[in-house]
Design a protein around this motif. Structure first.
Motif, PDB file in Angstrom:
ATOM      1  N   TRP A   9       3.088   1.622   6.633  1.00 15.62           N
ATOM      2  CA  TRP A   9       2.983   1.093   5.024  1.00 15.62           C
ATOM      3  C   TRP A   9       4.940   1.367   4.698  1.00 15.62           C
ATOM      4  N   GLY A  19       2.674  -1.985   0.439  1.00 16.98           N
ATOM      5  CA  GLY A  19       1.594  -3.215   1.633  1.00 16.98           C
ATOM      6  C   GLY A  19       1.249  -2.351   2.978  1.00 16.98           C
ATOM      7  N   SER A  20       0.447  -1.978   3.139  1.00 20.34           N
ATOM      8  CA  SER A  20       0.577  -2.196   5.089  1.00 20.34           C
ATOM      9  C   SER A  20      -0.280  -3.222   5.724  1.00 20.34           C
ATOM     10  N   GLU A  37      -5.129  -5.618   9.635  1.00 20.14           N
ATOM     11  CA  GLU A  37      -5.751  -6.167   8.298  1.00 20.14           C
ATOM     12  C   GLU A  37      -4.521  -5.915   7.499  1.00 20.14           C
ATOM     13  N   ALA A  38      -4.011  -6.792   6.436  1.00 16.84           N
ATOM     14  CA  ALA A  38      -2.541  -6.572   5.712  1.00 16.84           C
ATOM     15  C   ALA A  38      -3.328  -6.403   3.985  1.00 16.84           C
ATOM     16  N   TRP A  39      -3.031  -6.293   3.899  1.00 16.18           N
ATOM     17  CA  TRP A  39      -2.350  -6.433   1.894  1.00 16.18           C
ATOM     18  C   TRP A  39      -1.221  -6.313   1.827  1.00 16.18           C
ATOM     19  N   HIS A  41       1.288  -6.069  -2.450  1.00 16.62           N
ATOM     20  CA  HIS A  41       1.303  -5.777  -3.599  1.00 16.62           C
ATOM     21  C   HIS A  41       2.665  -5.886  -4.456  1.00 16.62           C
ATOM     22  N   ASP A  56      -1.479  -9.990  -5.661  1.00 16.84           N
ATOM     23  CA  ASP A  56      -1.996  -9.025  -4.776  1.00 16.84           C
ATOM     24  C   ASP A  56      -2.061  -9.903  -3.406  1.00 16.84           C
ATOM     25  N   THR A  58      -4.366  -9.791   0.337  1.00 19.73           N
ATOM     26  CA  THR A  58      -5.073  -9.209   1.492  1.00 19.73           C
ATOM     27  C   THR A  58      -5.822 -10.156   2.058  1.00 19.73           C
ATOM     28  N   LEU A  60      -7.622 -10.065   6.025  1.00 20.11           N
ATOM     29  CA  LEU A  60      -8.263  -9.482   7.805  1.00 20.11           C
ATOM     30  C   LEU A  60      -8.616 -10.977   8.954  1.00 20.11           C
TER      31      LEU A  60
END
Length: 69
Positions: A9, A19-20, A37-39, A41, A56, A58, A60
């Motif tokens: 994170w 983000g992570s 997986e990543a997101w 903001h 935002d 995202t 996968l």
């Protein structure tokens, strides 16, 4: 909520960008080799009147092993 130990994170000091990233192996015998997986903001600057919105993102990604056509 708590972030699991296997999740990376990150965020900036102002708290307006976070983000992570999470990478996991597939289960033994699975056709999945690994999954990423990543997101992300990011609050955008508001300019003169505030309320600049946000970005935002995202993602996968699932990488299958050689057992899958």
């Amino acid at each position: 909520s708590e972030v699991p130990a296997d999740v990376a994170w990150f965020g900036n000091a102002a708290g307006d960008a976070v983000g992570s990233v999470d990478v996991r192996r597939g289960a033994p015998g699975s056709s999945i080799d690994f999954m990423l997986e990543a997101w992300f903001h990011r609050e955008l600057p508001g300019g003169g009147g505030g309320g600049g919105g946000a970005i935002d993102i995202t993602a996968l990604i699932v990488n299958l092993n050689g057992a899958t056509d």
